[in-house]
Design an enzyme around this catalytic site. Structure first.
Site, mmCIF file in Angstrom:
data_model
loop_
_atom_site.group_PDB
_atom_site.id
_atom_site.type_symbol
_atom_site.label_atom_id
_atom_site.label_comp_id
_atom_site.label_asym_id
_atom_site.label_seq_id
_atom_site.Cartn_x
_atom_site.Cartn_y
_atom_site.Cartn_z
ATOM 1 C CB CYS A 29 3.413 -1.858 1.935
ATOM 2 S SG CYS A 29 4.205 -2.899 3.168
ATOM 3 C CB CYS A 42 6.694 -5.203 -0.208
ATOM 4 S SG CYS A 42 4.902 -4.928 -0.233
ATOM 5 C CB CYS A 50 1.176 -5.244 2.978
ATOM 6 S SG CYS A 50 1.778 -5.331 1.281
ATOM 7 C CB CYS A 57 5.510 -7.913 2.400
ATOM 8 S SG CYS A 57 4.982 -6.432 3.290
ATOM 9 C CB CYS A 73 -6.695 3.558 12.455
ATOM 10 S SG CYS A 73 -5.860 4.645 13.602
#
Length: 185
Positions: free
Chosen positions: A101, A104, A149, A152, A172
């Protein structure tokens, strides 16, 4: 032209306009219309996937996220935007490694889970277990499943059931929502 045809064309034009507006808004346009101060509210309805590991949540203020992220990354991760297709270098990334991510640093995917979907966005057939949460999205009228995520709450993309075996899923992902970590050689 009769009234029914005119109404059908008008409805398609309105739907098409809203679809184009949703997908093709620039980060600047999205940020200009964003007046909310509470960034955590958008992720309160996430359903986390089975989570065998403990992930401590990262919650920052809107100002802290804006300081940490580029405008485009903020637009995607915090405002649930979508980047234009074929604009991310990660779409063509072929090296071994992990995809984390961009907000984070939590690893969400591995290169073994990546495949070329031909859609213009990095695509994966599975996630690292327990690293994403999902929720329903009705922004384009028809319901879709978006994923975020687990640490976060950053918006990553949408999951569809047209991927390859063994899962038949296609995560996607917006490339700007990820950072690639090459495997050590």
């Amino acid at each position: 032209m009769n009234r029914r045809t005119l109404l059908s064309i008008s409805a398609l034009g309105l739907a098409g306009g809203s679809i184009a507006g949703t997908i093709l808004l620039t980060p600047e346009q999205s940020l200009a219309n964003d007046t909310s101060d509470n960034d955590t509210a958008m992720n309160n309805d996430l359903t986390l996937d089975p989570n065998p590991i403990s992930i401590e949540r990262l919650e920052l203020s809107k100002a802290e996220w804006k300081e940490r992220l580029s405008d485009e990354a903020f637009y995607v991760l915090r405002s649930e935007g979508t980047e234009r297709p074929f604009t991310s270098d990660l779409n063509d990334e072929k090296r071994n490694g992990e995809y984390a991510c961009a907000g984070c640093g939590l690893v969400l995917f591995t290169s073994e889970q990546k495949f070329d979907s031909g859609t213009g966005w990095p695509s994966f057939f599975d996630t690292v277990e327990g690293r994403v949460g999902t929720k329903r999205d009705f922004k384009l009228i028809l319901p879709r499943t978006e994923y975020h995520c687990a640490r976060c709450g950053g918006h990553q993309g949408h999951v569809f059931n047209d991927g390859p075996s063994p899962t038949n899923l296609r995560y996607c992902n917006n490339g700007v929502a990820l950072k690639f970590i090459p495997a050590e050689t």
